[in-house]
Structure formats: structure tokens, C-alpha cells
Design a protein around this motif. Structure first.
Motif, short mmCIF file in Angstrom:
data_model
loop_
_atom_site.label_atom_id
_atom_site.label_comp_id
_atom_site.label_asym_id
_atom_site.label_seq_id
_atom_site.Cartn_x
_atom_site.Cartn_y
_atom_site.Cartn_z
N LEU A 162 0.83 -1.20 0.00
CA LEU A 162 0.00 0.00 0.00
C LEU A 162 0.87 1.26 0.00
O LEU A 162 1.92 1.29 0.63
N ARG A 163 0.40 2.28 -0.68
CA ARG A 163 1.07 3.57 -0.68
C ARG A 163 0.26 4.54 0.18
O ARG A 163 -0.96 4.43 0.25
N PRO A 164 0.93 5.48 0.83
CA PRO A 164 0.19 6.40 1.71
C PRO A 164 -0.99 7.08 1.03
O PRO A 164 -2.06 7.21 1.63
N HIS A 165 -0.82 7.53 -0.22
CA HIS A 165 -1.91 8.25 -0.88
C HIS A 165 -3.12 7.35 -1.14
O HIS A 165 -4.24 7.85 -1.29
N ARG A 185 4.63 0.71 10.00
CA ARG A 185 3.84 0.03 11.02
C ARG A 185 3.03 1.02 11.86
O ARG A 185 1.87 0.77 12.19
N GLU A 186 3.65 2.14 12.22
CA GLU A 186 2.94 3.10 13.06
C GLU A 186 1.75 3.71 12.33
O GLU A 186 0.74 4.06 12.96
N GLU A 187 1.83 3.83 11.01
CA GLU A 187 0.70 4.34 10.25
C GLU A 187 -0.46 3.36 10.25
O GLU A 187 -1.63 3.74 10.42
N MET A 244 -4.94 0.88 17.19
CA MET A 244 -4.28 -0.04 18.11
C MET A 244 -2.87 0.47 18.36
O MET A 244 -2.37 1.36 17.65
N SER A 245 -2.23 -0.08 19.37
CA SER A 245 -0.88 0.39 19.70
C SER A 245 0.11 -0.12 18.66
O SER A 245 -0.08 -1.19 18.06
N VAL A 246 1.19 0.64 18.47
CA VAL A 246 2.24 0.22 17.56
C VAL A 246 2.88 -1.07 18.04
O VAL A 246 3.20 -1.97 17.25
N ASP A 247 3.04 -1.19 19.35
CA ASP A 247 3.65 -2.40 19.91
C ASP A 247 2.80 -3.63 19.59
O ASP A 247 3.34 -4.68 19.21
N THR A 301 -8.19 -0.99 7.20
CA THR A 301 -6.99 -0.16 7.04
C THR A 301 -6.16 -0.60 5.85
O THR A 301 -5.65 0.23 5.09
N LEU A 302 -6.03 -1.90 5.67
CA LEU A 302 -5.20 -2.43 4.59
C LEU A 302 -5.96 -2.58 3.27
O LEU A 302 -5.43 -3.13 2.31
N ARG A 303 -7.20 -2.11 3.24
CA ARG A 303 -8.02 -2.10 2.02
C ARG A 303 -8.15 -3.51 1.43
O ARG A 303 -7.96 -3.72 0.22
#
Length: 271
Positions: free
Chosen positions: A17-20, A38-40, A47-50, A74-76
Motif C-alpha cells: 500500500l502507498r500512503p496516498h 507500522r505506526e501508520e 491499536m498500539s504500535v507495539d 486499514t489495509l483495504r
């Protein structure tokens, strides 16, 4: 092994995936890879990054359905990918929303290529979402999408093609499918209203509902006394559209039979 496959699947989807593509704007030119960070993913999935990092490293606990749904959005993920994600996590994917009440274009086009087969597409609650001209001529009445429900028609308002042999078996088939739909779409307002209407208006429906019938789609036969072409012996077969929880009902006749000739007559009149 399943945990490792889940981690690999998440990493691959994130990298692809690309940010746009998910509405993120970034001026960061220092990214080592073009995919999401990962943080995105963690922020968008709430959810937490951890926690997300541990999932990607195959160290996390078994994720809940809520977590999996958030990751799928989120991951479409496509419906097939979403189901695959749930399987990797050891869960069955619940429906993403209410019952689908639209027909896919390729399914609608298939109906047009069946001139001497009556074909109807129904949603999970037996609402008609598509049909071809022969189905209208054979079944009679209004088959407009959104206005006709075969469960309501079977138990509350039988037409001429509903009052012949095979109707008792069909009643059990209808109830079995509606029970499955009630389990899968417990908050669907149209389904809730339909079930209330059937319970209030049909003692037969209430009795069959209490037996909790189970039925898998397959082949059956029925006899119809059609007002224009007389007695018909019909074969009914079902094709599944699993991604939308829909069924394509194909109604045909034995080759060379009087019923086949009658269907041919109806098809000519319907065009």
C-alpha cells in the motif's frame, strides 16, 4: 505455522500500500520502502504500535474479530482477502455489514445469456435482486428488485406459480436460509422487519421456524400449473455468489419434454 502466515500476510499487504491510497499525505522523502509504516497502520486501525508490531513478528496474541476487521479496513482488503485474514487468525469472518441487495454486473449479464432458462437472483433474505424475462413469464407478478421477496410470497401471498407441488419442501428451504441470514446479519433492519412480518402473518412459518430446519442449496423438482401453458415439471438448481451471500436459481426442463417446449413458448412471448 498459522501465526507465521498471518504475520507474512500483514507485512506483504502493508508493503503493497502507498500512503496516498489510504488518504495519507506525506512529504517524507526518507522512506526506505514505498509501503506504509507500522505506526501508520497501527494509528489507522486504532491499536498500539507495539501490538501491531508483535502481530507482524508472529509474537502477538490471537487477534479478536474487532482487531481483524480494523486491519481489513486499514489495509483495504478485498472480501476474499478479508476472509483469508480471518482464516489465518483461526476465526470465521463475520459479514462486513448488512445483506447485499444489489447484483454484480457480471451476474446480471449471465442471466441475459440464458434465453430458455428462467433465472432469478435472491439475496440472503430471499429478496429478488435480478431476474430474466422468462423468470417473469414463468413466476408471474412483479419481480422488480427491492419489491419482491420470495419468502413473503411463499408464506403470505402465494401467486399461481407458488401453489403447486414442491411448496412444502420449499417452505423448509426458505426458513433454513432465513435462519442462517438471521445469524449472519442480526442487525439488518430489512431482515428484522421481514421476520417479524412472517412470524405475525403465518402459522406455518412459525411452526417450521421452531423446527430449526437445515438445508444446503442443491437440485430439486417442482410441478407448476401455469395459467398460460399448463402443467410444467421444472428442475430447480442453485448457483452460489458467495462474496455477496446470494443465490442464482436456475429453472429448466428436461430436454425434449413437453415442459421444455412450453418454456420455449414462454421465452418467445417474453422477448
Amino acid at each position: 505455522m498459522a501465526r507465521q502466515e498471518l504475520a507474512r500476510f500483514l507485512r506483504d499487504r502493508r508493503a503493497g500500500l502507498r500512503p496516498h491510497e489510504i488518504g495519507l499525505t506525506t512529504t517524507d522523502t526518507a522512506r526506505r520502502t514505498p509501503g506504509l509504516r507500522r505506526e501508520e497502520v497501527a494509528e489507522l486501525a486504532h491499536m498500539s504500535v507495539d501490538y501491531y508490531t508483535r502481530l507482524e513478528q508472529a509474537r502477538g496474541p490471537r487477534p479478536s474479530a474487532r482487531i481483524l476487521d480494523a486491519l481489513a479496513r486499514t489495509l483495504r482488503l478485498t472480501p476474499a482477502e478479508r476472509s483469508h485474514l480471518f482464516r489465518l487468525a483461526g476465526s470465521n469472518a463475520p459479514p462486513a455489514g448488512d445483506a447485499v441487495r444489489r447484483v454484480r454486473p457480471h451476474v446480471a449479464r449471465m442471466l441475459e445469456r440464458l434465453p430458455e432458462t428462467a433465472a432469478v437472483v435472491t439475496d440472503a433474505a430471499y429478496g429478488v435482486v435480478a431476474w430474466n424475462p422468462l423468470a417473469r413469464a414463468l413466476l408471474g407478478g412483479d419481480l422488480a428488485p427491492g419489491t419482491t421477496n420470495l419468502a413473503r410470497r411463499r408464506f403470505l401471498d402465494r401467486g399461481p406459480a407458488d401453489a403447486n407441488s414442491g411448496t412444502e419442501e420449499f417452505g423448509h428451504i426458505v426458513v433454513a436460509r432465513l435462519r442462517r441470514a438471521a445469524d449472519r446479519y442480526p442487525h439488518d433492519p430489512q431482515l428484522i422487519a421481514l421476520l417479524a412480518e412472517l412470524h405475525a402473518g403465518s402459522e406455518e412459518f412459525r411452526q417450521i421456524w421452531q423446527t430449526r430446519p437445515v438445508h444446503a442449496p442443491g437440485h430439486r423438482t417442482k410441478t407448476v400449473d401455469h395459467p398460460r401453458v399448463g402443467l410444467l415439471r421444472l428442475n430447480c438448481d442453485v448457483l452460489l455468489v458467495p462474496e455477496d451471500d446470494q443465490e442464482v436459481v436456475l429453472i429448466t426442463a428436461d430436454p425434449g419434454s413437453p415442459t421444455q417446449r412450453a418454456l420455449h413458448t414462454l421465452a418467445l412471448q417474453a422477448t
